[in-house]
Design an enzyme around this catalytic site. Sequence first.
Site, PDB file in Angstrom:
ATOM      1  N   HIS A   5       9.719  43.833 103.940  1.00 49.95           N
ATOM      2  CA  HIS A   5       8.971  44.607 105.230  1.00 49.95           C
ATOM      3  C   HIS A   5       9.365  44.337 106.528  1.00 49.95           C
ATOM      4  O   HIS A   5       8.546  44.208 107.510  1.00 49.95           O
ATOM      5  CB  HIS A   5       7.454  44.498 104.835  1.00 49.95           C
ATOM      6  CG  HIS A   5       6.822  44.582 103.549  1.00 49.95           C
ATOM      7  ND1 HIS A   5       7.027  43.706 102.429  1.00 49.95           N
ATOM      8  CD2 HIS A   5       6.383  45.845 103.000  1.00 49.95           C
ATOM      9  CE1 HIS A   5       6.584  44.513 101.066  1.00 49.95           C
ATOM     10  NE2 HIS A   5       6.052  45.634 101.552  1.00 49.95           N
ATOM     11  N   GLU A  59      10.805  57.234  96.807  1.00 53.45           N
ATOM     12  CA  GLU A  59      11.498  57.722  97.847  1.00 53.45           C
ATOM     13  C   GLU A  59      12.520  58.633  97.912  1.00 53.45           C
ATOM     14  O   GLU A  59      12.730  59.803  98.759  1.00 53.45           O
ATOM     15  CB  GLU A  59      12.181  56.570  98.378  1.00 53.45           C
ATOM     16  CG  GLU A  59      11.025  55.568  99.347  1.00 53.45           C
ATOM     17  CD  GLU A  59      10.339  54.704  98.254  1.00 53.45           C
ATOM     18  OE1 GLU A  59       9.353  53.973  98.405  1.00 53.45           O
ATOM     19  OE2 GLU A  59      10.846  54.872  96.884  1.00 53.45           O
TER      20      GLU A  59
END
Length: 428
Positions: free
Chosen positions: A232, A162
């Site tokens: 998540h 990321e």
Amino acid sequence: MGPPLRLNQCRSRLGAPPSLPAVCGRVARNPGLQVGMAAFAATAGRLLGLRAAGTEGRLLRLRGAGLQRALLQPASATGDAAQRRQVAHFTFQPDPEPQEYGQTQKMNLFQAITSALDNSLAKDPTAVIFGEDVAFGGVFRCTVGLRDKYGKDRVFNTPLCEQGIVGFGIGIAVTGATAIAEIQFADYIFPAFDQIVNEAAKYRYRSGDLFNCGSLTIRAPWGCVGHGALYHSQSPEAFFAHCPGIKVVVPRSPFQAKGLLLSCIEDKNPCIFFEPKILYRAAVEQVPVEPYHIPLSQAEVIQEGSDVTLVAWGTQVHVMREVASMAQEKLGVSCEVIDLKTILPWDMDTVCKSVIKTGRLLISHEAPLTGGFASEISSTVQEECFLNLEAPISRVCGYDTPFPHIFEPFYIPDKWKCYDALRKMINY
């Protein structure tokens, strides 16, 4: 038929290591294996909120992170309807079909995102889309077909890094191109935190406006989904609301998602666009086919009222709409519902104007209570509207704990929690 076979016996007979589709195929042809595998399927099914009743099943394919997993799920669940867990804690309420942007088409939220990205790539030859698995369509299918249409040089995969994805996007944007980066889940945006906060947000300021990366947009699936657990399900918008130099946006619907995403892509500031992943398929409405723009930093009063102001963004807007209906039906209370849409910079004028009229404010978001963006809204309204308040401002948010898995129904700020807080305000 013989005794049931254990899974390790299945492995020895099928050869090692067997693929799960191969096992499933063998089970379908072997009644003995069916009995042994039924227990395995039931156990695995319970882990994912599925049920495997009986010996006949169908193959359910779940796509995620470029992998395919298969589980046996019954074609019908006779007698189990009452026990089936309801994942959604809200009812999506579509907006009226827009008339001012030409032809519309029924789209869910991920299709609206795809349409916006398609429009951007078609209009801007410098625009590129990149991230983990985006060339294959992405985990949530938001980039399906775009690589085939625009080529592998404009829609391409990146390593699972990321920090590198955002750093790469900053570099592309500094050259003047349009960079659209995808972080596969908002929960994993934190490795890129330094690049966003210390580089992207400050690039223009530290160079005296000689350089900027304003054409960078970072997309990320956001919020709870019913079974995402701690890695998540997070809503990290408040982390970035403390950072001048970027814009943070969260849509509530397919129509809003496309218009706001196109505005982010064309905005001259780096933008973070959080997409409520529980709405990817749950939210369906008419969306214009052609490009259009919804202004950033403008909240929307989606329901006018006179007694209480309800403020939310993303999925929680639909919870607030249900709360408003319950309050009207059960208490005779008129609620004004506001979708903030842009977290940074937020539209304090619209919110304060509403609170001056109603005298009460309830703010709700999925993120934890302490340090959540509801705190900033509450503080500002208290400073600006103190003499107009009829009751203390109420915040209904997630708990100050990691996001749980099996306890998600107790964690989320559902309509019952919000309704209870509203009732207390009215009786204050």
